[in-house]
Enzyme design. Structure first.
Site, PDB file in Angstrom:
ATOM      1  N   ASN A  56       0.844  -1.199   0.000  1.00 54.16           N
ATOM      2  CA  ASN A  56       0.000   0.000   0.000  1.00 54.16           C
ATOM      3  C   ASN A  56       0.874   1.241   0.000  1.00 54.16           C
ATOM      4  OD1 ASN A  56      -2.265  -1.669   0.273  1.00 54.16           O
ATOM      5  ND2 ASN A  56      -2.237  -1.525   2.505  1.00 54.16           N
ATOM      6  N   HIS A  69      -5.298   2.374  13.390  1.00 55.23           N
ATOM      7  CA  HIS A  69      -6.049   1.342  12.691  1.00 55.23           C
ATOM      8  C   HIS A  69      -5.567  -0.061  13.040  1.00 55.23           C
ATOM      9  CE1 HIS A  69      -6.214   4.603   9.331  1.00 55.23           C
ATOM     10  NE2 HIS A  69      -7.180   4.807  10.208  1.00 55.23           N
ATOM     11  N   LYS A  78       2.846  -5.314   9.417  1.00 55.93           N
ATOM     12  CA  LYS A  78       3.151  -4.245   8.465  1.00 55.93           C
ATOM     13  C   LYS A  78       4.632  -3.889   8.517  1.00 55.93           C
ATOM     14  CE  LYS A  78      -1.438  -2.116   8.842  1.00 55.93           C
ATOM     15  NZ  LYS A  78      -2.197  -0.896   9.233  1.00 55.93           N
ATOM     16  N   TYR A 138       3.789   0.720   2.743  1.00 58.41           N
ATOM     17  CA  TYR A 138       3.906  -0.406   3.659  1.00 58.41           C
ATOM     18  C   TYR A 138       3.465  -1.707   3.007  1.00 58.41           C
ATOM     19  CZ  TYR A 138      -1.041   0.769   4.707  1.00 58.41           C
ATOM     20  OH  TYR A 138      -2.380   1.077   4.627  1.00 58.41           O
ATOM     21  N   GLU A 149     -12.118  -3.701   9.484  1.00 57.64           N
ATOM     22  CA  GLU A 149     -11.289  -2.594   9.963  1.00 57.64           C
ATOM     23  C   GLU A 149     -11.844  -2.011  11.256  1.00 57.64           C
ATOM     24  OE1 GLU A 149      -8.956   1.223   8.129  1.00 57.64           O
ATOM     25  OE2 GLU A 149     -10.977   0.849   7.425  1.00 57.64           O
ATOM     26  N   LYS A 178     -13.915   9.206   9.742  1.00 60.09           N
ATOM     27  CA  LYS A 178     -13.848   7.876  10.353  1.00 60.09           C
ATOM     28  C   LYS A 178     -12.803   7.819  11.458  1.00 60.09           C
ATOM     29  CE  LYS A 178     -12.037   4.585   7.909  1.00 60.09           C
ATOM     30  NZ  LYS A 178     -11.845   3.526   6.872  1.00 60.09           N
ATOM     31  N   ASP A 179     -11.613   8.370  11.195  1.00 61.60           N
ATOM     32  CA  ASP A 179     -10.550   8.326  12.201  1.00 61.60           C
ATOM     33  C   ASP A 179     -10.895   9.167  13.422  1.00 61.60           C
ATOM     34  OD1 ASP A 179      -9.171   6.670  10.530  1.00 61.60           O
ATOM     35  OD2 ASP A 179      -7.534   8.060  10.111  1.00 61.60           O
TER      36      ASP A 179
END
Length: 201
Positions: A56, A69, A78, A138, A149, A178-179
């Site tokens: 990503n 996340h 990751k 990553y 998620e 969202k965060d």
């Protein structure tokens, strides 16, 4: 070996099992720079015998904060790095039984020193952009599952991530809707086992 692997230890001596800072060997010359960003044999020899299935990349402007996340039933390890710019990268240990359960570990990554951060399954992850812009990349050990998620409140007082010090003082992070809506950390809630598998599975 083309890399130096350093286990992550808090200032008080608390160990974050499996969390590693990784510095590749750089080969600069008058034309620019070359380095290996990943080598399966070297990583396996250092105990990181993992399989990556997805890469990503994101581009962000200054003061953008992404995180914190994690995926529950499809936890991701990751390997993170900054291609250009500078970020404060944070991993929060959510593995019950870990000596660092509920604690964050933060490191500055930039595109000049090319340092990397390996975050095993069982951590929440996020970063804050310190430079005018940053390109962040990553590798993941599992695929992205949008239905799986989850996240934690970026400024949760129990986690006490010191974003402000990394930013050089007061700051106003730019967050997605969202965060900005993730719940606080609940030490009694369901998280991960020490092996990185989900407690609720």
């Amino acid at each position: 070996m083309a890399f130096t692997f350093t286990p992550c230890v808090a200032a008080d001596g608390t160990v974050f099992p499996g969390l590693q800072l990784i510095q590749p060997r750089l080969f600069p010359d008058n034309r620019g720079l070359f380095f290996e960003s990943y080598n399966e044999r070297d990583f396996a020899a250092a105990g990181l015998d993992v399989r990556f299935v997805q890469d990503n990349q994101s581009a962000s402007s200054q003061n953008v904060l992404r995180g914190l996340h994690f995926q529950s039933r499809h936890p991701q390890g990751k390997l993170v790095r900054v291609i250009s710019g500078r970020v404060y990268d944070v991993a929060v240990d959510l593995r019950r039984g870990s000596p660092a359960f509920g604690r964050p570990f933060g490191v500055v990554l930039d595109g000049e020193t090319c340092g990397q951060f390996y975050i095993p399954p069982g951590f929440a992850h996020g970063f804050f952009v310190l430079s005018a812009s940053a390109v962040f990349a990553y590798k993941c050990t599992d695929f992205y599952h949008p239905e799986d998620e989850q996240g934690l409140m970026w400024n949760d007082p129990l986690l006490a991530v010191d974003w402000a010090s990394a930013a050089g003082g007061e700051f106003s992070p730019l967050l997605s809707e969202k965060d900005g809506a993730y719940p606080p950390f609940d030490p009694a809630g369901k998280y991960f086992r020490l092996d990185g598998t989900w407690e609720g599975a």
